[in-house]
Scaffold this motif. Structure first.
Motif, short mmCIF file in Angstrom:
data_model
loop_
_atom_site.label_atom_id
_atom_site.label_comp_id
_atom_site.label_asym_id
_atom_site.label_seq_id
_atom_site.Cartn_x
_atom_site.Cartn_y
_atom_site.Cartn_z
N ASP A 82 31.32 -14.33 -5.96
CA ASP A 82 30.07 -15.07 -4.89
C ASP A 82 29.19 -14.51 -5.57
O ASP A 82 28.15 -14.22 -5.54
CB ASP A 82 30.49 -13.72 -3.66
CG ASP A 82 31.76 -15.26 -2.63
OD1 ASP A 82 31.77 -16.35 -2.99
OD2 ASP A 82 31.90 -14.70 -1.62
N SER B 75 26.99 -22.57 -4.22
CA SER B 75 28.06 -21.62 -2.85
C SER B 75 29.08 -22.57 -3.00
O SER B 75 30.08 -22.19 -3.07
CB SER B 75 27.52 -21.92 -1.25
OG SER B 75 27.04 -22.81 -1.35
N ALA C 133 32.07 -20.84 -6.21
CA ALA C 133 32.79 -19.14 -6.10
C ALA C 133 33.99 -20.29 -6.41
O ALA C 133 35.20 -19.38 -6.63
CB ALA C 133 32.47 -18.51 -5.40
#
Length: 265
Positions: free
Chosen positions: A141, A156, A159
């Motif tokens: 992250d 996003s 990750a």
């Protein structure tokens, strides 16, 4: 392999990498075949189409193959990437993709080099920066947040995609961060391609305030050392215009270009 002739390297790339299907597949990923095409579904952002070559398809037969992909992904309501290479045949393939609704994204250069000389160089990072191999979701992250800051765009998807890949086969990938204190300033990962002489490098984005300090070069050297330990002899990168000059100075050779052509329903 010690011969760094571009044609020989490109032939190795075509035969060993382009039609590669990961085994085992990450959770949720499936693979289908449509003639010469390999179609991957369930990836992080969009479907993916690849192939070693198109088996000589031209004209109406090629248009029909392209149209089938458009119809399938329109029905799924999902974008898809056709990875087009500069030496692909037929010569009008890009025109046919555009006519079917595919839109080209930024072109990159495929560069390939020998692992051994890169692995012989010790990674040198600026004072206060360390390289660390990571596997946890928290670290992944942090990488996605750094990439979002570099590119000013949502990362996003990164990750969970890396997390799934590590879970599926932890021996096939190593993720490395460059940290200054608690801050991730750069990151990259290396994939060890099974049943081949290749390792492939990905990532390498660096925060603007930390560029031109040798961090990217250090990440390349560190990952080359990991590849060397696993018996890989060639290193391949899809290089941006920013990273290509660095990689060429390190001895990697341009062999072709690659452009994502993306259809979005």
């Amino acid at each position: 392999m010690t011969d760094l002739d571009a044609t020989t390297l490109r032939n190795s790339y075509d035969s060993q990498l382009r039609a590669l299907v990961p085994d085992p597949l990450p959770a949720g990923v499936t693979v289908e075949r449509d003639g010469p095409l390999i179609r991957m579904l369930g990836l992080d952002r969009r479907g993916f189409l690849t192939y070693g070559d198109l088996d000589g398809l031209t004209g109406a037969a090629l248009d029909e193959l392209i149209a089938r992909q458009v119809a399938l992904f329109r029905e799924r309501g999902e974008p898809v990437e056709w990875k087009l290479h500069g030496h692909d045949e037929p010569a009008d393939l890009a025109d046919r993709l555009r006519a079917a609704g595919f839109v080209p994204e930024e072109q990159e250069t495929v560069v390939i080099g020998a692992v051994a000389p890169l692995a012989a160089a010790l990674p040198v990072v600026p004072e206060g920066v360390r390289l660390r191999e990571v596997t946890t979701r928290a670290d992944l992250d942090r990488i996605a947040a750094m990439e979002a800051a570099v590119w000013g765009a949502d990362r996003s998807h990164l990750a969970p995609a890396l997390e799934k890949e590590i879970a599926a086969d932890p021996q096939s990938i190593t993720v490395v961060v460059a940290e200054a204190g608690d801050e991730v300033v750069s990151a990259g990962w290396v994939r060890y391609v099974p049943e081949s002489g290749f390792a492939t490098l990905w990532g390498g984005s660096t925060l603007a305030s930390w560029r031109r300090r040798g961090i990217y070069r250090a990440l390349v050297s560190h990952r080359a050392r990991l590849a060397h330990q696993r018996g890989r002899t060639l290193l391949q990168v899809d290089a941006s215009d920013e990273s290509r000059p660095i990689l060429e100075r390190l001895g990697l050779v341009p062999v072709t270009t690659t452009t994502p052509y993306v259809y979005t329903p």
